[in-house]
Write a protein that holds these residues in place. Structure first.
Motif, mmCIF file in Angstrom:
data_model
loop_
_atom_site.group_PDB
_atom_site.id
_atom_site.type_symbol
_atom_site.label_atom_id
_atom_site.label_comp_id
_atom_site.label_asym_id
_atom_site.label_seq_id
_atom_site.Cartn_x
_atom_site.Cartn_y
_atom_site.Cartn_z
ATOM 1 N N MET A 1 -23.054 -14.622 7.920
ATOM 2 C CA MET A 1 -23.417 -15.087 9.257
ATOM 3 C C MET A 1 -22.835 -16.477 9.496
ATOM 4 O O MET A 1 -22.266 -17.091 8.622
ATOM 5 N N GLY A 2 -23.055 -17.001 10.687
ATOM 6 C CA GLY A 2 -22.599 -18.330 11.025
ATOM 7 C C GLY A 2 -23.281 -18.795 12.294
ATOM 8 O O GLY A 2 -23.409 -18.026 13.246
ATOM 9 N N ILE A 3 -23.733 -20.031 12.313
ATOM 10 C CA ILE A 3 -24.479 -20.566 13.449
ATOM 11 C C ILE A 3 -23.527 -21.377 14.323
ATOM 12 O O ILE A 3 -22.867 -22.305 13.834
ATOM 13 N N LYS A 87 -24.387 -5.855 13.711
ATOM 14 C CA LYS A 87 -23.310 -6.836 13.561
ATOM 15 C C LYS A 87 -21.948 -6.260 13.941
ATOM 16 O O LYS A 87 -20.925 -6.919 13.810
ATOM 17 N N LEU A 88 -21.925 -5.019 14.422
ATOM 18 C CA LEU A 88 -20.654 -4.349 14.711
ATOM 19 C C LEU A 88 -19.841 -5.106 15.749
ATOM 20 O O LEU A 88 -18.622 -5.272 15.588
ATOM 21 N N ASN A 231 -25.799 -16.679 16.500
ATOM 22 C CA ASN A 231 -25.208 -16.372 15.193
ATOM 23 C C ASN A 231 -24.520 -15.016 15.260
ATOM 24 O O ASN A 231 -24.201 -14.537 16.350
ATOM 25 N N ASP A 232 -24.321 -14.402 14.111
ATOM 26 C CA ASP A 232 -23.592 -13.133 14.090
ATOM 27 C C ASP A 232 -24.383 -11.977 14.694
ATOM 28 O O ASP A 232 -23.825 -10.913 14.956
ATOM 29 N N TYR A 233 -25.680 -12.167 14.898
ATOM 30 C CA TYR A 233 -26.518 -11.081 15.391
ATOM 31 C C TYR A 233 -26.948 -11.248 16.846
ATOM 32 O O TYR A 233 -27.361 -10.297 17.483
ATOM 33 N N SER A 304 -33.312 -11.574 13.558
ATOM 34 C CA SER A 304 -32.448 -12.701 13.196
ATOM 35 C C SER A 304 -33.218 -13.731 12.375
ATOM 36 O O SER A 304 -32.725 -14.229 11.358
ATOM 37 N N MET A 305 -34.445 -14.045 12.793
ATOM 38 C CA MET A 305 -35.255 -15.040 12.085
ATOM 39 C C MET A 305 -35.655 -14.563 10.698
ATOM 40 O O MET A 305 -35.740 -15.350 9.754
#
Length: 743
Positions: A1-3, A87-88, A231-233, A304-305
């Motif tokens: 992931m990434g913020i 996440k697709l 993020n990624d989601y 996500s959390m």
């Protein structure tokens, strides 16, 4: 992931990081992030397909420095894509961006993408150096956090998600680690006698320092911070209405370096600081969301959390026990995988996935019937390079899906109407666009029968597993010699490459690749005579035997002749990049990649090649390009490898072995597309080459001609013009049929 934006914010405000001397400790490394970072950090060329020998050398140096500092690394890799597909969209977006950068590079632009075989090269070094490593079932971040907290040690990564996890041992961003060894100034700085007197200078992050900077912000709200930033989601655009309502503190700029694009982050931190609870904050966000979207958004936020709050639990298997006890029995119990239809996959399959013995893409095939192919630096107006190895992937799909197919034959009523029920959904490049294809698995193997199921593969003998590769790909069994067993997969790849390349590769592509093999082996032969031991793959090889016969003087001269092609070429408007040359070798890399995957799935009936000894993108591009500019490429090769030299004989032997079994149905297209500057250079060299040719005796010329005009039962070439004519073409009818794509 990434913020989104968090890394840049911390980079601009280094007070969140502390200087730290890293030594005498375990470290948990985000494996996927690490090999990507190292390739980029050391600025290893990527424009021509990957210089894997340089990369592997750097990887060894880093791990050697860890050992010198008594640092024990543990690598944890991401697993497959989650069946929920949440996440697709992110993955497809990254694939599109990669495709765009690859196209930009192929036209002489800037940018960097990771070469296709980087993971395989990295994994080979990790295995060689006995670095502990494992792969998670899905996303690895929270499992890395759990293991780091169990051991109270730092995490190494560049993933901004680790700024959110409450890690006891802290988080070391890879951008803030100096891989140069530092020595202690005095013995007083060394504590116990067993401690190292070397260390690596790093900067370390703790969540405590971060929240203190915001008036003692409660750490429990950090997962909500990460989610609202995006993020990624979940995309930040989902919270546009919320951000419009945020009030921004007036004096925040006095405490932080704050570009305008990060202004929303400070406002968000101020809002979080005023919350009475996470639940109340979630309610405020949802109140500003349209009613018909609230339920979906609430579920997305909560999931996500959860990814940040699970920092002590192992979801699928206990990494702590795996690394400390080496116990894999638990993998079959906790890490049980189910296929696309919910049927349990064999325990051995789960075990080899978790221990990184087979590529993780096979999990995606089994569980999702989906594969997202990585675009390389290619000629974007041509067919995707991965189409060259489509049949290899279809065989892989057939083996992975064979168990499911047989169960479905008995329960045909359970089969849905979707094409993924019976096919694999591939995402690949079509021209400049990302397109979805449906690839049907190959379930019937000629001269073998039904493809074995996953349950049956471990029970097959090595010879039976070899037969599957020979029969399914229709590869001649005498394609390599007795002394070339270690390069068997390389010969198979060349066979597939020649017969399936679109556009057809030139003869110069093939010849340059053989010279590339010789030079990479010579490079490691020379290194092996120094302080660094030779790679295992060098032992008892045909190259090894040939180099033994040569004098030191001849070896040095050979290296001197061709060393310049390892250097990055310079391009100008008058001397532009040639994407057709790169595209040819991208097709070869696709063949190597998919063949290695097939070989590993079959539990390695053939030796896995050492990538640093078989592929150097810069050399291949430069040398093939040089051959295109020569009026007589074969004479130039003879000059570079030195006439009457064992290496030249080795080159001719390999080329002859290939031309005996390979139907060379390609044409030297690049000969007819020479650049003007190449033609000028070629004219200047022609006279010298003609003089050299006159000095050769008739027997030498006949032998040289035979390497081009060999006739066997599987190949018939006709020389239709003079060998001195640079527009000579060698042409055969195409006997193979292009595998259809299902779109």
């Amino acid at each position: 992931m990434g913020i989104r934006g968090l890394t840049a914010f911390i980079d601009n405000n280094p007070q969140f990081l502390q200087d730290h001397k890293l030594h005498d400790t375990r470290i948990i490394i985000d494996g996927n992030n690490f090999y990507f970072f190292l390739y980029d950090f050391f600025n290893i060329p990527c424009h021509f397909g990957g210089d894997y020998d340089v990369f592997c050398k750097r990887v060894r140096q880093v791990f050697c420095h860890f050992r010198t500092c008594n640092i024990s690394p543990y690598l944890v890799f991401d697993g497959g894509y989650e069946p929920s597909d949440r996440k697709l969209a992110t993955v497809l977006d990254r694939a599109s961006k990669r495709r765009y950068i690859a196209g930009f590079i192929s036209h002489g632009g800037g940018g960097r993408i990771l070469p296709l075989l980087t993971y395989e090269a990295f994994r080979k070094v990790v295995e060689e150096m006995d670095i502990p490593h494992a792969s998670c079932v899905y996303e690895a971040d929270d499992q890395i956090a759990a293991l780091a907290n169990d051991w109270n040690c730092p995490v190494l990564s560049n993933d901004s998600d680790f700024y959110i996890f409450d890690l006891k041992g802290g988080f070391i961003p890879l951008d803030y680690i100096d891989f140069n060894l530092c020595s202690v100034k005095s013995h007083k700085e060394v504590g116990n006698s067993g401690e190292s007197n070397h260390y690596l200078q790093v900067k370390i992050y703790h969540t405590d320092n971060f929240v203190k900077s915001f008036n003692g912000l409660d750490k429990t709200v950090l997962p909500l911070l990460a989610t609202l930033l995006g993020n990624d989601y979940v995309d930040r655009t989902a919270f546009e209405a919320f951000y419009k309502k945020i009030k921004y503190p007036k004096h925040s700029s006095k405490h932080f370096v704050l570009p305008k694009k990060h202004r929303h982050l400070i406002g968000l931190m101020h809002w979080l600081n005023c919350l009475s609870s996470i639940e109340s904050g979630l309610e405020q966000v949802l109140e500003l969301t349209p009613k018909d979207k609230r339920d979906v958004l609430k579920d997305t936020i909560q999931r996500s959390m959860e990814g940040y709050t699970n920092k002590y639990t192992y979801k699928y298997f206990n990494l702590f026990k795996f690394f400390t006890e080496g116990d894999t029995t638990e993998l079959a119990e906790m890490g049980e995988l189910c296929d696309y239809y919910g049927n349990p996959l064999p325990s051995w399959f789960s075990t080899v996935l978790r221990t990184c013995q087979i590529p993780i893409v096979l999990q995606n095939v089994a569980v999702l019937h989906r594969v997202i192919l990585n675009c390389q630096v290619e000629q974007m107006t041509e067919t995707s390079a991965s189409r060259c190895s489509a049949k290899v992937r279809q065989i892989v799909y057939g083996l992975v899906m064979s168990s499911t197919d047989r169960r479905l034959e008995k329960k045909s009523d359970t089969v849905g109407k979707g094409r993924r029920d019976i096919s694999v959904e591939e995402y690949d490049r079509e021209m400049k666009n990302l397109k979805k294809f449906y690839m049907e698995p190959i379930k019937e193997i000629p001269d073998y029968g039904n493809a074995p199921s996953l349950e049956e593969i471990p029970k097959l003998s090595q010879s039976h597993r070899q037969d599957i590769i020979f029969s399914s790909l229709e590869i001649p069994r005498d394609i390599y010699g007795d002394n070339m067993m270690s390069l068997s997969l390389v010969f198979f790849a060349m066979w597939i490459w020649v017969h399936n390349s679109v556009p057809k590769i030139s003869l110069n592509h093939l010849k340059a690749y053989i010279v590339n093999l010789i030079m990479l082996h010579l490079k490691y032969w020379r290194v092996g005579k120094g302080q660094i031991s030779e790679p295992r793959d060098m032992l008892d090889s045909q190259f090894h035997l040939v180099f033994r016969e040569m004098s030191e003087k001849d070896l040095n001269q050979l290296w001197k002749n061709l060393e310049k092609f390892f250097k990055k070429p310079e391009h100008t408007k008058k001397n532009p990049i040639e994407p057709d040359v790169i595209h040819g070798y991208s097709q070869l890399q696709a063949c190597l990649h998919d063949l290695i995957c097939l070989n590993r799935l079959l539990l390695c009936p053939f030796p896995t090649p050492c990538l640093e000894l078989i592929f150097h993108g810069t050399f291949l591009y430069s040398f093939c390009r040089e051959l295109h500019c020569r009026t007589n490429p074969d004479l130039y090769i003879m000059e570079m490898l030195m006439k009457n030299n064992p290496v030249l004989q080795l080159y001719n032997n390999i080329l002859s072995a290939l031309t005996r079994v390979i139907s060379l149905h390609f044409v030297e297209q690049s000969v007819t597309h020479r650049k003007k500057n190449c033609v000028k250079n070629a004219k200047k060299k022609r006279k010298r080459e003609e003089n050299l040719l006159k000095k050769d005796n008739p027997e030498t010329r006949t032998g040289y001609s035979e390497t081009v005009t060999t006739e066997t039962n599987s190949m018939s070439l006709e020389m239709n013009c003079s060998i001195d004519n640079r527009f000579s073409l060698l042409q055969l009818d195409d006997e193979s049929e292009r595998q259809k794509d299902f779109s």
